[in-house]
Structure formats: structure tokens, C-alpha cells
Design a protein around this motif. Structure first.
Motif, PDB file in Angstrom:
ATOM      1  N   LEU A 195       3.548  12.012  -2.000  1.00 20.24           N
ATOM      2  CA  LEU A 195       3.829  11.940  -3.431  1.00 20.24           C
ATOM      3  C   LEU A 195       5.117  11.150  -3.633  1.00 20.24           C
ATOM      4  O   LEU A 195       6.017  11.196  -2.778  1.00 20.24           O
ATOM      5  N   PRO A 196       5.258  10.430  -4.740  1.00 20.92           N
ATOM      6  CA  PRO A 196       6.484   9.657  -4.965  1.00 20.92           C
ATOM      7  C   PRO A 196       7.747  10.514  -4.933  1.00 20.92           C
ATOM      8  O   PRO A 196       8.784  10.087  -4.456  1.00 20.92           O
ATOM      9  N   GLU A 197       7.641  11.761  -5.419  1.00 23.39           N
ATOM     10  CA  GLU A 197       8.807  12.639  -5.422  1.00 23.39           C
ATOM     11  C   GLU A 197       9.257  12.949  -4.001  1.00 23.39           C
ATOM     12  O   GLU A 197      10.449  13.005  -3.704  1.00 23.39           O
ATOM     13  N   VAL A 198       8.302  13.146  -3.092  1.00 25.59           N
ATOM     14  CA  VAL A 198       8.620  13.422  -1.692  1.00 25.59           C
ATOM     15  C   VAL A 198       9.118  12.150  -1.022  1.00 25.59           C
ATOM     16  O   VAL A 198      10.111  12.159  -0.288  1.00 25.59           O
ATOM     17  N   PHE A 199       8.447  11.052  -1.296  1.00 30.99           N
ATOM     18  CA  PHE A 199       8.781   9.779  -0.673  1.00 30.99           C
ATOM     19  C   PHE A 199      10.212   9.362  -0.986  1.00 30.99           C
ATOM     20  O   PHE A 199      10.889   8.747  -0.173  1.00 30.99           O
ATOM     21  N   ASN A 200      10.705   9.717  -2.184  1.00 25.59           N
ATOM     22  CA  ASN A 200      12.056   9.331  -2.586  1.00 25.59           C
ATOM     23  C   ASN A 200      13.129  10.225  -1.995  1.00 25.59           C
ATOM     24  O   ASN A 200      14.294   9.857  -1.975  1.00 25.59           O
ATOM     25  N   LYS A 201      12.759  11.403  -1.519  1.00 26.96           N
ATOM     26  CA  LYS A 201      13.749  12.333  -0.979  1.00 26.96           C
ATOM     27  C   LYS A 201      13.946  12.180   0.524  1.00 26.96           C
ATOM     28  O   LYS A 201      14.858  12.760   1.085  1.00 26.96           O
ATOM     29  N   VAL A 202      13.092  11.432   1.169  1.00 19.17           N
ATOM     30  CA  VAL A 202      13.184  11.254   2.615  1.00 19.17           C
ATOM     31  C   VAL A 202      13.254   9.773   2.932  1.00 19.17           C
ATOM     32  O   VAL A 202      12.965   8.926   2.098  1.00 19.17           O
ATOM     33  N   THR A 203      13.644   9.464   4.143  1.00 19.60           N
ATOM     34  CA  THR A 203      13.633   8.088   4.607  1.00 19.60           C
ATOM     35  C   THR A 203      12.414   7.914   5.491  1.00 19.60           C
ATOM     36  O   THR A 203      12.294   8.567   6.526  1.00 19.60           O
ATOM     37  N   VAL A 204      11.501   7.073   5.067  1.00 19.98           N
ATOM     38  CA  VAL A 204      10.285   6.822   5.828  1.00 19.98           C
ATOM     39  C   VAL A 204      10.363   5.404   6.368  1.00 19.98           C
ATOM     40  O   VAL A 204      10.529   4.452   5.605  1.00 19.98           O
ATOM     41  N   VAL A 205      10.275   5.272   7.655  1.00 16.48           N
ATOM     42  CA  VAL A 205      10.249   3.959   8.288  1.00 16.48           C
ATOM     43  C   VAL A 205       8.896   3.827   8.963  1.00 16.48           C
ATOM     44  O   VAL A 205       8.567   4.568   9.884  1.00 16.48           O
ATOM     45  N   ASN A 206       8.108   2.892   8.485  1.00 23.37           N
ATOM     46  CA  ASN A 206       6.778   2.656   9.019  1.00 23.37           C
ATOM     47  C   ASN A 206       6.861   1.454   9.946  1.00 23.37           C
ATOM     48  O   ASN A 206       6.968   0.320   9.502  1.00 23.37           O
ATOM     49  N   PHE A 207       6.809   1.691  11.249  1.00 28.36           N
ATOM     50  CA  PHE A 207       6.958   0.610  12.219  1.00 28.36           C
ATOM     51  C   PHE A 207       5.675  -0.195  12.397  1.00 28.36           C
ATOM     52  O   PHE A 207       5.649  -1.161  13.138  1.00 28.36           O
ATOM     53  N   ALA A 208       4.603   0.216  11.729  1.00 25.73           N
ATOM     54  CA  ALA A 208       3.354  -0.530  11.811  1.00 25.73           C
ATOM     55  C   ALA A 208       3.318  -1.655  10.783  1.00 25.73           C
ATOM     56  O   ALA A 208       2.350  -2.383  10.697  1.00 25.73           O
ATOM     57  N   LEU A 209       4.363  -1.815  10.025  1.00 22.52           N
ATOM     58  CA  LEU A 209       4.420  -2.854   9.004  1.00 22.52           C
ATOM     59  C   LEU A 209       4.746  -4.211   9.620  1.00 22.52           C
ATOM     60  O   LEU A 209       5.121  -4.314  10.787  1.00 22.52           O
ATOM     61  N   THR A 210       4.678  -5.194   8.782  1.00 20.54           N
ATOM     62  CA  THR A 210       5.113  -6.522   9.201  1.00 20.54           C
ATOM     63  C   THR A 210       6.633  -6.538   9.268  1.00 20.54           C
ATOM     64  O   THR A 210       7.303  -5.613   8.803  1.00 20.54           O
ATOM     65  N   VAL A 211       7.169  -7.584   9.819  1.00 18.52           N
ATOM     66  CA  VAL A 211       8.624  -7.720   9.906  1.00 18.52           C
ATOM     67  C   VAL A 211       9.225  -7.718   8.502  1.00 18.52           C
ATOM     68  O   VAL A 211      10.247  -7.076   8.248  1.00 18.52           O
ATOM     69  N   PHE A 212       8.571  -8.396   7.564  1.00 18.53           N
ATOM     70  CA  PHE A 212       9.057  -8.440   6.181  1.00 18.53           C
ATOM     71  C   PHE A 212       9.079  -7.043   5.573  1.00 18.53           C
ATOM     72  O   PHE A 212      10.040  -6.662   4.915  1.00 18.53           O
ATOM     73  N   GLY A 213       8.025  -6.265   5.806  1.00 17.15           N
ATOM     74  CA  GLY A 213       7.966  -4.911   5.264  1.00 17.15           C
ATOM     75  C   GLY A 213       9.041  -4.013   5.861  1.00 17.15           C
ATOM     76  O   GLY A 213       9.660  -3.206   5.159  1.00 17.15           O
ATOM     77  N   THR A 270       3.923  10.381  13.154  1.00 12.78           N
ATOM     78  CA  THR A 270       2.524  10.648  12.904  1.00 12.78           C
ATOM     79  C   THR A 270       1.687   9.509  13.467  1.00 12.78           C
ATOM     80  O   THR A 270       2.158   8.377  13.570  1.00 12.78           O
ATOM     81  N   LYS A 271       0.456   9.827  13.816  1.00 10.02           N
ATOM     82  CA  LYS A 271      -0.462   8.799  14.288  1.00 10.02           C
ATOM     83  C   LYS A 271      -1.316   8.248  13.150  1.00 10.02           C
ATOM     84  O   LYS A 271      -2.124   7.356  13.361  1.00 10.02           O
ATOM     85  N   LEU A 272      -1.119   8.777  11.941  1.00  8.93           N
ATOM     86  CA  LEU A 272      -1.855   8.269  10.793  1.00  8.93           C
ATOM     87  C   LEU A 272      -1.433   6.839  10.520  1.00  8.93           C
ATOM     88  O   LEU A 272      -0.246   6.506  10.569  1.00  8.93           O
ATOM     89  N   ARG A 273      -2.404   6.004  10.199  1.00  7.61           N
ATOM     90  CA  ARG A 273      -2.094   4.588   9.946  1.00  7.61           C
ATOM     91  C   ARG A 273      -1.254   4.400   8.706  1.00  7.61           C
ATOM     92  O   ARG A 273      -0.307   3.637   8.686  1.00  7.61           O
ATOM     93  N   ASN A 274      -1.630   5.081   7.636  1.00  9.69           N
ATOM     94  CA  ASN A 274      -0.932   4.895   6.371  1.00  9.69           C
ATOM     95  C   ASN A 274      -0.805   6.253   5.673  1.00  9.69           C
ATOM     96  O   ASN A 274      -1.550   6.540   4.758  1.00  9.69           O
ATOM     97  N   PRO A 275       0.140   7.079   6.100  1.00 10.80           N
ATOM     98  CA  PRO A 275       0.253   8.399   5.478  1.00 10.80           C
ATOM     99  C   PRO A 275       0.645   8.261   4.013  1.00 10.80           C
ATOM    100  O   PRO A 275       1.413   7.374   3.638  1.00 10.80           O
ATOM    101  N   HIS A 276       0.085   9.131   3.190  1.00 11.94           N
ATOM    102  CA  HIS A 276       0.344   9.076   1.748  1.00 11.94           C
ATOM    103  C   HIS A 276       1.175  10.284   1.341  1.00 11.94           C
ATOM    104  O   HIS A 276       0.836  11.413   1.670  1.00 11.94           O
TER     105      HIS A 276
END
Length: 127
Positions: A32-50, A24-30
Motif C-alpha cells: 500500500l502507498p502508506e506502507v511504501f512511504n514509511k519504509v525504504t524499499v530497494v528493488n535490486f531487480a530494477l534497471t540501473v536507472f530505476g 523476498t523472492k517475489l518479482r514485484n511485491p505490492h
């Protein structure tokens, strides 16, 4: 002994090697916690620590699924607590804005404040 998936009106054979990657081109897609826990989301726009934190979460899910399950439960509980906190804050602000005169003499306002204490103890004292 074959697994199948219903996809719309079609039933297709499931392959455990199948992976679906979405971008996605969205900066910070939101999500639901239930969805977020069922998939693997890797946000490459984060810092190295994130990014390290996200990848560590993936490794922990593979190595210690019990810890990942507990983490997922805590994330859902935290989201629920934030929602409850927001509802209590909105209720208090509405009561304060609609109250006339001395707020301590308004029985409805006193009841709202008392009930906020009950909510506070249920959500772990976040207020």
C-alpha cells in the motif's frame, strides 16, 4: 529518557542503531502507498536507472525531508486518484452494459455520466 517499543506482549528497549532488512523472492511485491512511504524499499531487480531513482529518493529524504514529505503526499494522492478513476470507469461500464435502448433517454445513465464529470474534476482530469 529511554525509548521503548511494544512488540506483541513484550516491551523492549529501542536502539536507534537498529535496522531490519527483509528480502523476498517475489518479482514485484505490492505494498500500500502508506506502507511504501514509511519504509525504504530497494528493488535490486530494477534497471540501473530505476535503482538510481530509488537511491536518489533516499538521499533526498535525508537532505530535504520537506521535499520527500511532499513526494509521499503526491504518491498517496496519485494512488487515491487511480482508485477513484477505476471506480468511475466501473460505474460507467456497468451503466452502459445494463442500459437498454437509447442511453441518452435513461435518466440513471445520464446521472452517472454527469457524476463522472464531477469525479473527473476532483481527480485532476484523468478521465
Amino acid at each position: 529518557n529511554q525509548e521503548y517499543i511494544a512488540l506483541g506482549e513484550n516491551v523492549i528497549e529501542y536502539n536507534p542503531q537498529f535496522r531490519l532488512y527483509l528480502t523476498t523472492k517475489l518479482r514485484n511485491p505490492h505494498y500500500l502507498p502508506e506502507v511504501f512511504n514509511k519504509v525504504t524499499v530497494v528493488n535490486f531487480a530494477l534497471t540501473v536507472f530505476g535503482l538510481e531513482d530509488q537511491l536518489l529518493g533516499i538521499v533526498v529524504a535525508k537532505e530535504r525531508p520537506d521535499l520527500q514529505t511532499k513526494r509521499d503526499e503526491l504518491i498517496v494522492q496519485g494512488a487515491s486518484n487511480k482508485k477513484a478513476l477505476k471506480e468511475v470507469e466501473d460505474m460507467i461500464l456497468h451503466t452502459l452494459s445494463s442500459s437498454t435502448g437509447n442511453i441518452l433517454e435513461d435518466p440513471n445513465a445520464v446521472d452517472v455520466l454527469d457524476s463522472s464529470k464531477v469525479h473527473d474534476s476532483k481527480i485532476g482530469g484523468f478521465i
